[in-house]
Design an enzyme around this catalytic site. Structure first.
Site, PDB file in Angstrom:
ATOM      1  N   LYS A  73       0.162   3.465  -2.969  1.00  0.00           N
ATOM      2  CA  LYS A  73      -0.936   4.431  -3.042  1.00  0.00           C
ATOM      3  C   LYS A  73      -0.433   5.854  -3.277  1.00  0.00           C
ATOM      4  CE  LYS A  73      -4.584   2.018  -0.489  1.00  0.00           C
ATOM      5  NZ  LYS A  73      -3.968   0.696  -0.415  1.00  0.00           N
ATOM      6  N   TRP A  87       0.998  -4.323  -7.657  1.00  0.00           N
ATOM      7  CA  TRP A  87       1.778  -3.890  -6.491  1.00  0.00           C
ATOM      8  C   TRP A  87       1.509  -4.739  -5.243  1.00  0.00           C
ATOM      9  CZ3 TRP A  87      -2.659  -1.691  -8.232  1.00  0.00           C
ATOM     10  CH2 TRP A  87      -3.690  -1.482  -7.309  1.00  0.00           C
ATOM     11  N   SER A 117      -6.155   3.053   3.949  1.00  0.00           N
ATOM     12  CA  SER A 117      -5.477   2.153   3.009  1.00  0.00           C
ATOM     13  C   SER A 117      -6.457   1.205   2.322  1.00  0.00           C
ATOM     14  CB  SER A 117      -4.391   1.358   3.742  1.00  0.00           C
ATOM     15  OG  SER A 117      -3.381   0.966   2.856  1.00  0.00           O
ATOM     16  N   SER A 142      -8.295   1.843  -4.482  1.00  0.00           N
ATOM     17  CA  SER A 142      -7.147   1.842  -5.397  1.00  0.00           C
ATOM     18  C   SER A 142      -7.491   1.125  -6.686  1.00  0.00           C
ATOM     19  CB  SER A 142      -5.947   1.144  -4.745  1.00  0.00           C
ATOM     20  OG  SER A 142      -5.559   1.758  -3.553  1.00  0.00           O
ATOM     21  N   SER A 196       0.800  -1.234   0.000  1.00  0.00           N
ATOM     22  CA  SER A 196       0.000   0.000   0.000  1.00  0.00           C
ATOM     23  C   SER A 196       0.828   1.277   0.000  1.00  0.00           C
ATOM     24  CB  SER A 196      -0.963   0.006   1.185  1.00  0.00           C
ATOM     25  OG  SER A 196      -2.056  -0.851   0.920  1.00  0.00           O
ATOM     26  N   ALA A 251       1.740  -3.218   3.956  1.00  0.00           N
ATOM     27  CA  ALA A 251       1.925  -4.495   4.654  1.00  0.00           C
ATOM     28  C   ALA A 251       1.443  -5.643   3.789  1.00  0.00           C
ATOM     29  CB  ALA A 251       1.159  -4.499   5.979  1.00  0.00           C
TER      30      ALA A 251
END
Length: 245
Positions: free
Chosen positions: A45, A131, A92, A97, A42, A186
């Site tokens: 982002k 990602w 997050s 996203s 994350s 994480a």
């Protein structure tokens, strides 16, 4: 919001901490092993935010608000509601996203990753998850280089994209008056163990310093996101490091 550093004591296999001058990437401090490439998780982002504001998909910290829908990633309870950009970054929210990258499309997403020279630039995992423990990998030094280009505004996006990314990534103020901007990340590492990131920058009186911590934890590490432990560890040591400049 005043940031208060708290003591930490976590099991860990490998830790990297880096600090550099934002103006020129001059390395100020390095501790640990800093050459291991992993998924950005994350922390990516920050890159997605730059893409989204540059492309006009995001407007400001409040718009657009997108509703949660069944089938979206729902690992955390707070994700199951309407989400705006500020909440997306603070909480997050993975599905937000993915809605951004879906709107970008594969080709434009890939162009931005190349434009940013982000990590290995391998987006073969697709814009929805490249990602996330997939094809896109980056080392701590690669993260630091990206952060340097971000704070110097060298990534080829609009002034609005830089300004809004900083606004929604703002984490608060340290006791020594440095303003902190950052993002945790994480996930799992190598099929076992936990990966944690905390990356960002701190600014005061016209000076900016970039920083990060990467943690590769053992299987017996505490429950909960390793990124939070990376953040707590960095914020515990960051004030003294900055005071020593």
């Amino acid at each position: 919001m005043l940031l208060v550093a708290t003591p930490f004591a976590y099991a860990t296999t490998t830790t990297c901490s880096l600090l550099a001058e934002g103006a020129n990437d001059r390395l100020i401090r390095q501790e640990g092993q800093c050459d291991i490439a992993t998924a950005p998780m994350s922390t990516f982002k920050l890159a997605i935010s730059l893409m989204a504001y540059d492309a006009g998909i995001l407007v400001d910290e409040h718009q657009p608000v997108w509703p949660f829908k069944p089938g979206y990633v729902d690992w955390r309870e707070e994700w199951k509601q309407d989400i705006a950009p500020a909440q997306w970054m603070a909480w997050s929210v993975v599905w937000y996203s993915q809605q951004i990258t879906q709107r970008l499309g594969e080709q434009r997403f890939a162009r931005y990753v190349q434009q940013f020279s982000y990590g290995n630039q391998d987006v073969s995992g697709g814009p929805a998850k490249a990602w996330l423990n997939s094809s896109l990998q980056i080392t701590p030094h690669g993260q630091l280089a990206f952060l340097g280009r971000l704070v110097r505004r060298e990534l080829g996006v609009t002034a609005q994209a830089y300004a809004m990314t900083a606004r929604i990534a703002h984490h608060g103020k340290l006791a020594n008056d440095w303003e902190v901007y950052g993002k945790t990340g994480a996930g799992s590492y190598g099929g076992h163990g936990k990966l944690g990131w905390y990356v960002g920058w701190a600014s005061k009186a016209g000076r900016t310093v970039t920083f990060l911590q990467q943690r590769l934890e053992t299987d017996d590490a505490p429950d909960g996101p390793a990124g939070f432990r990376a953040r707590d560890a960095m914020l515990a040591q960051l004030p003294a490091w900055l005071d020593a400049l």
